[in-house]
Enzyme design. Structure first.
Site, short mmCIF file in Angstrom:
data_model
loop_
_atom_site.label_atom_id
_atom_site.label_comp_id
_atom_site.label_asym_id
_atom_site.label_seq_id
_atom_site.Cartn_x
_atom_site.Cartn_y
_atom_site.Cartn_z
N ASN A 1 36.18 -7.91 -6.35
CA ASN A 1 37.12 -8.72 -5.58
C ASN A 1 36.39 -9.97 -5.14
O ASN A 1 35.84 -10.03 -4.04
CB ASN A 1 37.67 -7.97 -4.37
CG ASN A 1 38.49 -8.88 -3.47
OD1 ASN A 1 38.99 -9.92 -3.91
ND2 ASN A 1 38.64 -8.51 -2.22
N PHE B 1 34.58 -16.53 -5.79
CA PHE B 1 33.44 -17.43 -5.86
C PHE B 1 32.30 -16.72 -6.56
O PHE B 1 32.26 -15.48 -6.61
CB PHE B 1 33.00 -17.88 -4.46
CG PHE B 1 34.00 -18.75 -3.75
CD1 PHE B 1 33.88 -20.13 -3.78
CD2 PHE B 1 35.06 -18.19 -3.06
CE1 PHE B 1 34.80 -20.95 -3.13
CE2 PHE B 1 35.99 -18.99 -2.41
CZ PHE B 1 35.86 -20.38 -2.45
N GLY C 1 36.53 -15.93 1.99
CA GLY C 1 36.21 -17.32 2.25
C GLY C 1 35.18 -17.91 1.31
O GLY C 1 34.67 -17.27 0.38
N HIS D 1 31.45 -4.16 -6.12
CA HIS D 1 31.53 -3.19 -5.03
C HIS D 1 31.05 -1.81 -5.45
O HIS D 1 31.81 -1.02 -6.00
CB HIS D 1 32.98 -3.10 -4.54
CG HIS D 1 33.45 -4.32 -3.82
ND1 HIS D 1 33.50 -4.41 -2.44
CD2 HIS D 1 33.85 -5.51 -4.28
CE1 HIS D 1 33.94 -5.60 -2.10
NE2 HIS D 1 34.16 -6.30 -3.19
N GLU E 1 30.45 0.66 -3.61
CA GLU E 1 31.11 1.72 -2.84
C GLU E 1 32.40 2.15 -3.52
O GLU E 1 32.91 3.25 -3.28
CB GLU E 1 31.38 1.27 -1.40
CG GLU E 1 32.59 0.38 -1.19
CD GLU E 1 32.39 -1.04 -1.67
OE1 GLU E 1 33.39 -1.77 -1.77
OE2 GLU E 1 31.23 -1.42 -1.96
N GLN F 1 26.58 -13.78 -2.62
CA GLN F 1 26.72 -15.24 -2.63
C GLN F 1 25.82 -15.88 -1.57
O GLN F 1 25.21 -16.93 -1.82
CB GLN F 1 28.18 -15.60 -2.41
CG GLN F 1 29.10 -15.14 -3.53
CD GLN F 1 30.55 -15.09 -3.12
OE1 GLN F 1 30.95 -15.63 -2.09
NE2 GLN F 1 31.38 -14.43 -3.93
N CYS G 1 28.78 -8.54 -2.70
CA CYS G 1 29.88 -9.50 -2.84
C CYS G 1 29.60 -10.79 -2.07
O CYS G 1 28.81 -11.61 -2.52
CB CYS G 1 31.19 -8.84 -2.41
SG CYS G 1 32.66 -9.64 -3.10
N PHE G 2 30.22 -11.02 -0.92
CA PHE G 2 29.92 -12.21 -0.13
C PHE G 2 28.44 -12.24 0.22
O PHE G 2 27.81 -13.30 0.23
CB PHE G 2 30.77 -12.20 1.14
CG PHE G 2 30.92 -13.54 1.81
CD1 PHE G 2 31.55 -14.60 1.16
CD2 PHE G 2 30.45 -13.76 3.10
CE1 PHE G 2 31.70 -15.83 1.78
CE2 PHE G 2 30.59 -14.98 3.72
CZ PHE G 2 31.22 -16.03 3.06
#
Length: 402
Positions: free
Chosen positions: A311, A314, A243, A363, A365, A273, A269-270
């Protein structure tokens, strides 16, 4: 996403299928996985392996994944490599699927698993031409139509695609988050406790922390600061997820509280952001994003270049050079993508130059992917221990490292 799967179709034959982009371009093929209709955002992944981890990554919610690697499915599907409890992609596009799996760990074929979970896919597509189109025009909405649905006039199919919601403005983290808290126990001696906010977390992430002696309390995306404190957490972690980060105001407000209280923070990641937005930076949608397991990133705190798994569609809009004063300390860009200079990491330091929070866009991981960035979990352990190195005024580490 809408999906109306029917009975399994023999993947060696398959029913007629068509992929329709919102700009009207079409690609024909045969059904792969479930037969039916699905609509989402078309994105491409450059990974040559790790498709099971990709398919079960919650960050792919409402996205139709195009595999740039032409041959997919050779290793089949097993019960050990899932990154969540289900497949999250809206649809799947491949060039040449394997006729049968060939791996000792495989328990069924990729086609069988896609069908069992109702994932509509298409095979026999010129994925190179499709990827070039997305690189030139940008990620866009797409539909896969197979069986009877593929016989409808193209104009009607385009209408179905353009009526689907866009990814910009989509609030999806709460759709993929756990509904109930759970604990991933530390492996061996427990050294720390971390509250991990599940915004679409991959199972490998808490496992990486647990392997370093961290007891991980995974909390829903709706968690409050009171719920975090109730875990007795030494630090807070924000996960990857799908999203538009501009829609995550409750989570951004929570993160600002975490920063105000000086609780050590790590985001992926998210989570990167959201740290950016909490610090006052903006975020924007990339033309076609970074997805794959071969993206070069420089860690500016060490000068080393890592090959990393990505991945994200944004990115954070922050100055690549210099420090930015924030209400919580001094922020700077810590990692940058060497392909396009996209911000790949942030760090926050207090007045004494000590690290208090950091995040990366990729990522570490790496499930699947390279392990170059696994050190970031060790950096988080150092932060929890209060051993993160301070910086001098010119940005050099006081421990003498690069």
């Amino acid at each position: 996403m809408s999906s109306t799967p029917t009975a399994k179709v023999d993947h060696r034959a398959g029913s007629p299928a068509v992929l329709v982009l919102e700009d009207g371009r079409t690609f024909t093929g045969r059904s792969y996985g479930a037969e039916g209709v699905t609509v989402g955002e078309a994105v491409f992944s450059t990974g040559m392996t790790g498709y099971q981890e990709t398919l079960t990554d919650p960050s792919y919610r409402r996205q139709v994944v195009v595999m740039t690697s032409p041959h997919v499915g050779n290793t089949g599907w097993n019960d050990e490599d899932d990154e969540s409890g289900r497949i999250w992609v809206a649809g799947y596009v491949v060039r040449d699927p394997s006729l049968r799996p060939s791996n000792w760990r495989s328990t069924r074929s990729l086609d069988e698993e896609l069908t069992a979970q109702g994932v509509v896919g298409i095979r026999g597509v010129d994925t190179r031409a499709l990827t070039r189109h997305l690189r030139e025009r940008g990620a866009m909405r797409v539909g896969i139509f197979s069986g009877e649905a593929a016989q409808a006039p193209t104009a009607e199919l385009v209408d179905q695609v353009t009526s689907a919601p866009q990814m910009a403005g989509a609030a999806l983290a709460e759709e993929v988050s756990t509904q109930a808290s759970y604990i991933v126990p530390a492996v061996g001696e427990k050294r720390h406790t971390v509250a991990a906010i599940d915004l679409g977390i991959k199972s490998m992430t808490p496992n990486q922390m647990a392997a370093r002696g961290i007891e991980v309390h995974v909390l829903p995306a709706t968690a409050t600061i009171e719920q975090i404190e109730a875990t007795g957490a030494d630090g807070v972690f924000f996960s990857n997820g799908p999203g538009d980060p501009s829609t995550a105001e409750p989570q951004i407000a929570l993160l600002r509280t975490v920063l105000e209280r000086g609780i050590p923070f790590f985001g992926i990641c998210f989570g990167n952001q959201l740290l950016g937005r909490a610090l006052g930076f903006g975020t924007f949608k990339l033309k076609y994003g970074h997805r794959g397991i071969n993206q070069p990133v420089m860690d500016r705190t060490t000068g080393k270049v890592e090959v990393t798994a990505h991945n994200h569609g944004f990115a954070v809009d922050a100055p690549l050079e210099g420090d930015t004063a924030t209400p919580y300390g001094s922020a700077r860009v810590s990692h940058v993508c060497l392909n396009d200079d996209v911000v790949e990491g942030l760090e926050l330091r207090d007045a004494a130059g000590a690290l208090t929070a950091f995040s990366v866009q990729y990522h570490p991981e790496a499930a699947a992917g390279p392990h170059d960035a696994a050190y970031l979990f060790d950096r988080f352990v150092d932060l929890l221990q209060g051993a993160a190195p301070a910086m001098t005024a010119d940005g050099a580490r006081t421990d003498g490292a690069l």
